[in-house]
Design an enzyme around this catalytic site. Structure first.
Site, PDB file in Angstrom:
ATOM      1  N   LYS A  39      -4.105  10.275   5.589  1.00  0.00           N
ATOM      2  CA  LYS A  39      -3.649   9.520   6.759  1.00  0.00           C
ATOM      3  C   LYS A  39      -2.676  10.425   7.523  1.00  0.00           C
ATOM      4  O   LYS A  39      -1.479  10.492   7.221  1.00  0.00           O
ATOM      5  CB  LYS A  39      -2.951   8.229   6.357  1.00  0.00           C
ATOM      6  CG  LYS A  39      -3.808   7.307   5.439  1.00  0.00           C
ATOM      7  CD  LYS A  39      -3.520   7.563   3.998  1.00  0.00           C
ATOM      8  CE  LYS A  39      -4.064   6.508   3.056  1.00  0.00           C
ATOM      9  NZ  LYS A  39      -5.403   6.112   3.147  1.00  0.00           N
ATOM     10  N   HIS A  98       0.814  -1.211   0.000  1.00  0.00           N
ATOM     11  CA  HIS A  98       0.000   0.000   0.000  1.00  0.00           C
ATOM     12  C   HIS A  98       0.854   1.270   0.000  1.00  0.00           C
ATOM     13  O   HIS A  98       0.326   2.373   0.120  1.00  0.00           O
ATOM     14  CB  HIS A  98      -0.905  -0.042   1.242  1.00  0.00           C
ATOM     15  CG  HIS A  98      -2.042   0.903   1.230  1.00  0.00           C
ATOM     16  ND1 HIS A  98      -2.237   1.865   2.210  1.00  0.00           N
ATOM     17  CD2 HIS A  98      -3.071   1.054   0.358  1.00  0.00           C
ATOM     18  CE1 HIS A  98      -3.332   2.547   1.950  1.00  0.00           C
ATOM     19  NE2 HIS A  98      -3.851   2.086   0.832  1.00  0.00           N
ATOM     20  N   ASP A 149       0.145  16.496  20.180  1.00  0.00           N
ATOM     21  CA  ASP A 149       0.513  17.689  20.944  1.00  0.00           C
ATOM     22  C   ASP A 149       0.852  18.831  19.984  1.00  0.00           C
ATOM     23  O   ASP A 149       0.175  19.017  18.982  1.00  0.00           O
ATOM     24  CB  ASP A 149       1.648  17.370  21.917  1.00  0.00           C
ATOM     25  CG  ASP A 149       1.206  16.375  22.997  1.00  0.00           C
ATOM     26  OD1 ASP A 149      -0.003  16.309  23.266  1.00  0.00           O
ATOM     27  OD2 ASP A 149       2.066  15.664  23.545  1.00  0.00           O
ATOM     28  N   LYS A 164       3.083   4.440  -1.188  1.00  0.00           N
ATOM     29  CA  LYS A 164       3.161   5.377  -2.317  1.00  0.00           C
ATOM     30  C   LYS A 164       4.420   6.207  -2.122  1.00  0.00           C
ATOM     31  O   LYS A 164       4.457   7.107  -1.294  1.00  0.00           O
ATOM     32  CB  LYS A 164       1.940   6.287  -2.385  1.00  0.00           C
ATOM     33  CG  LYS A 164       0.622   5.556  -2.611  1.00  0.00           C
ATOM     34  CD  LYS A 164      -0.111   5.358  -1.322  1.00  0.00           C
ATOM     35  CE  LYS A 164      -1.483   4.744  -1.548  1.00  0.00           C
ATOM     36  NZ  LYS A 164      -2.127   4.391  -0.263  1.00  0.00           N
ATOM     37  N   HIS A 208      -9.408  10.813   2.326  1.00  0.00           N
ATOM     38  CA  HIS A 208      -8.513   9.667   2.200  1.00  0.00           C
ATOM     39  C   HIS A 208      -7.167   9.883   2.883  1.00  0.00           C
ATOM     40  O   HIS A 208      -6.310   9.005   2.877  1.00  0.00           O
ATOM     41  CB  HIS A 208      -8.297   9.368   0.702  1.00  0.00           C
ATOM     42  CG  HIS A 208      -7.578   8.093   0.415  1.00  0.00           C
ATOM     43  ND1 HIS A 208      -6.266   8.045  -0.033  1.00  0.00           N
ATOM     44  CD2 HIS A 208      -7.984   6.801   0.497  1.00  0.00           C
ATOM     45  CE1 HIS A 208      -5.904   6.780  -0.214  1.00  0.00           C
ATOM     46  NE2 HIS A 208      -6.911   6.008   0.105  1.00  0.00           N
ATOM     47  N   ASP A 230      17.103  10.422  -7.151  1.00  0.00           N
ATOM     48  CA  ASP A 230      18.549  10.579  -6.952  1.00  0.00           C
ATOM     49  C   ASP A 230      18.984  10.457  -5.495  1.00  0.00           C
ATOM     50  O   ASP A 230      20.076  10.906  -5.127  1.00  0.00           O
ATOM     51  CB  ASP A 230      19.022  11.932  -7.499  1.00  0.00           C
ATOM     52  CG  ASP A 230      18.835  12.053  -9.008  1.00  0.00           C
ATOM     53  OD1 ASP A 230      18.690  11.012  -9.669  1.00  0.00           O
ATOM     54  OD2 ASP A 230      18.819  13.199  -9.506  1.00  0.00           O
TER      55      ASP A 230
END
Length: 470
Positions: free
Chosen positions: A390, A212, A395, A214, A388, A219
């Site tokens: 995440k 999952h 704090d 991405k 979508h 370089d």
């Protein structure tokens, strides 16, 4: 003949039941599998072969036996880069995450928050355009649409310029990719590999583990990580979902090395090949953020992702804000959230209003009700389009962005990656972003399920039973 097949199926069911006794993660799961495999093996055996494993054993063996030279890069990184390592020896709550990641915190990073698809794709396109040596490109979903073709043409052009291109995709998430499209990439001298979950004799039915992540690395100096796949829908062009709310980051500086290592290990599993890359840790110009890259997945010796969430929540003293498309937590995460609320933390969880996976959406109603403590934990449903992202805010000094959802699939079944940033400046920018998102949410009544029909409540209860594989 029929009686022989039935007998053979029952024997296989008994062997599988013994396997479940030995390998199931929980006693409840073991009992459920045993009952199904003994009583109805004709139906349950295929499901057990696909969903019964808790460890990606083939990847574990590859990591242990064949990828020692890749693992040595981790030790080299620790040993030769003291100038970029951030020392938290006197802060145990931060050291826990470092040990969980098996990488050090590094300073002198520049982290740029990328809000939504346009900003992310433009930043990624610009980064790849500047590549002079190589591009490591990894995604869960890649579409053959406007966005996908735009990046495919860019990768082809860079390959023609002599830049080495490595393209890794998950064959389950990107199942719509055609042979013609992949052939064209290979003809353009692009190294293309599916993650190949089912590679190896013992893994042929192993469809439940997904990659999952991405990741794009250029370089060894710059990288992008986050929730966005590559397709038109992530620009908000989907009629089904409408506006698509997501978050990515661009990293410049020493933390890129850890992102790069994560890709190399996945590539080694998929192809059996090592890649020559740049391991020079270059501080970013004007970079002052401390970052920790945390790869996580079902080949880890411990449940890295679940432990990351539990520790992040437990370490919060003032607030813990989480944005996730799914809310199917296990008992440990529920207890951690409740304890944070009882400590007096501002606990907020943002979820989408629209579902993209019905079972997960239904399950969330049950877990919201189970987690809530009388006005101490606030749940929100994001209204416009689909949420979508995440993102975690802890704090006023730490935030994390990546690919891991607040569900069992990310905790135990998917290969994920999160980047934790220790920086008041970055945490402030995440706070401002999430405050804008909260303005577009409705506050959820934790008991709203009680106002729904009997059939809806039944569907929620039934979906909750399937939460271990959602």
């Amino acid at each position: 003949m029929v009686s022989i097949l039935l007998t053979l199926t029952h024997i296989l069911g008994l062997f599988a039941a013994v396997d479940a006794i030995m390998k199931s993660r929980t006693s409840q799961g073991a009992i459920a599998w045993i009952l199904l495999l003994v009583l109805v093996p004709y139906f349950s055996l295929p499901f057990y072969w696909i969903f019964g494993r808790s460890k990606f054993q083939g990847y574990v063996n590859t990591r242990r036996i064949r990828a020692k030279d890749i693992k040595d890069n981790t030790q080299t990184f620790r040993a030769v880069s003291p100038d970029v390592i951030a020392d938290f020896h006197d802060q145990p709550e931060k050291l826990v995450l470092e040990r969980l990641a098996d990488f050090p915190y590094t300073h002198s990073n520049s982290i740029r928050l990328l809000v939504n698809g346009e900003a992310t794709f433009d930043a990624t396109y610009e980064m790849i355009s500047e590549a002079s040596e190589y591009v490591l490109f990894q995604t869960y979903i890649f579409r053959e649409d406007g966005v996908g073709k735009r990046f495919a043409e860019l990768l082809k052009r860079k390959a023609q310029e002599g830049v080495a291109i490595y393209f890794l995709y998950d064959e389950i998430g990107s199942y719509q990719l055609t042979r013609k499209f992949l052939h064209e990439l290979r003809e353009a001298n692009i190294n293309v590999r599916p993650f190949h979950t089912t590679r190896g004799k013992g893994n042929r039915f192993q469809l439940n583990f997904r990659n999952h992540r991405k990741i794009v690395v250029v370089d060894g100096k710059a990288a992008t990580v986050g929730g966005l796949n590559f397709g038109d829908e992530y620009l908000g062009l989907s009629k089904r979902f409408g506006p698509w709310r997501d978050t990515h980051i661009r990293i410049d500086g020493p933390a890129v090395q850890a992102v790069q290592w994560s890709f190399l290990e996945d590539w080694y599993w998929a192809s059996g090949d090592n890649i020559n890359v740049n391991w020079d840790e270059e501080p970013a110009q004007d970079g002052d953020e401390i970052a920790l890259v945390i790869p996580m997945g079902p080949a880890d010796t411990i449940e890295t992702c679940g432990l990351f969430f539990v520790h992040a929540i437990n370490s919060a003293q003032k607030r813990i804000w989480i944005a996730s498309p799914y809310f199917v937590p296990d008992k440990q995460v529920i207890c951690a959230l409740q304890l944070a609320a009882l400590r007096g933390c501002d606990v907020r969880i943002m979820l989408p209003e629209r579902p993209d996976h019905l079972l997960v959406y239904l399950s969330s109603f049950h877990f919201i009700s189970e987690t809530a403590i009388a006005d101490r934990i606030t749940f929100y449903r994001y209204q416009p389009g689909f949420l979508h992202q995440k993102v975690i805010l802890i704090d006023h000094e730490m935030a994390a962005v990546g690919t891991a959802n607040l569900d069992n699939r990310s905790f135990r079944l998917n290969f994920e990656i999160m980047v934790a940033i220790v920086s008041e400046k970055f945490a402030h920018s995440v706070e401002a972003m999430l405050l804008e998102d909260f303005k577009q949410c409705r506050e959820v009544d934790p008991q709203e399920i009680q106002k729904r029909s009997f059939w809806f409540q039944l569907a929620v209860s039934g979906s909750r039973l399937m939460s271990p594989i959602q």
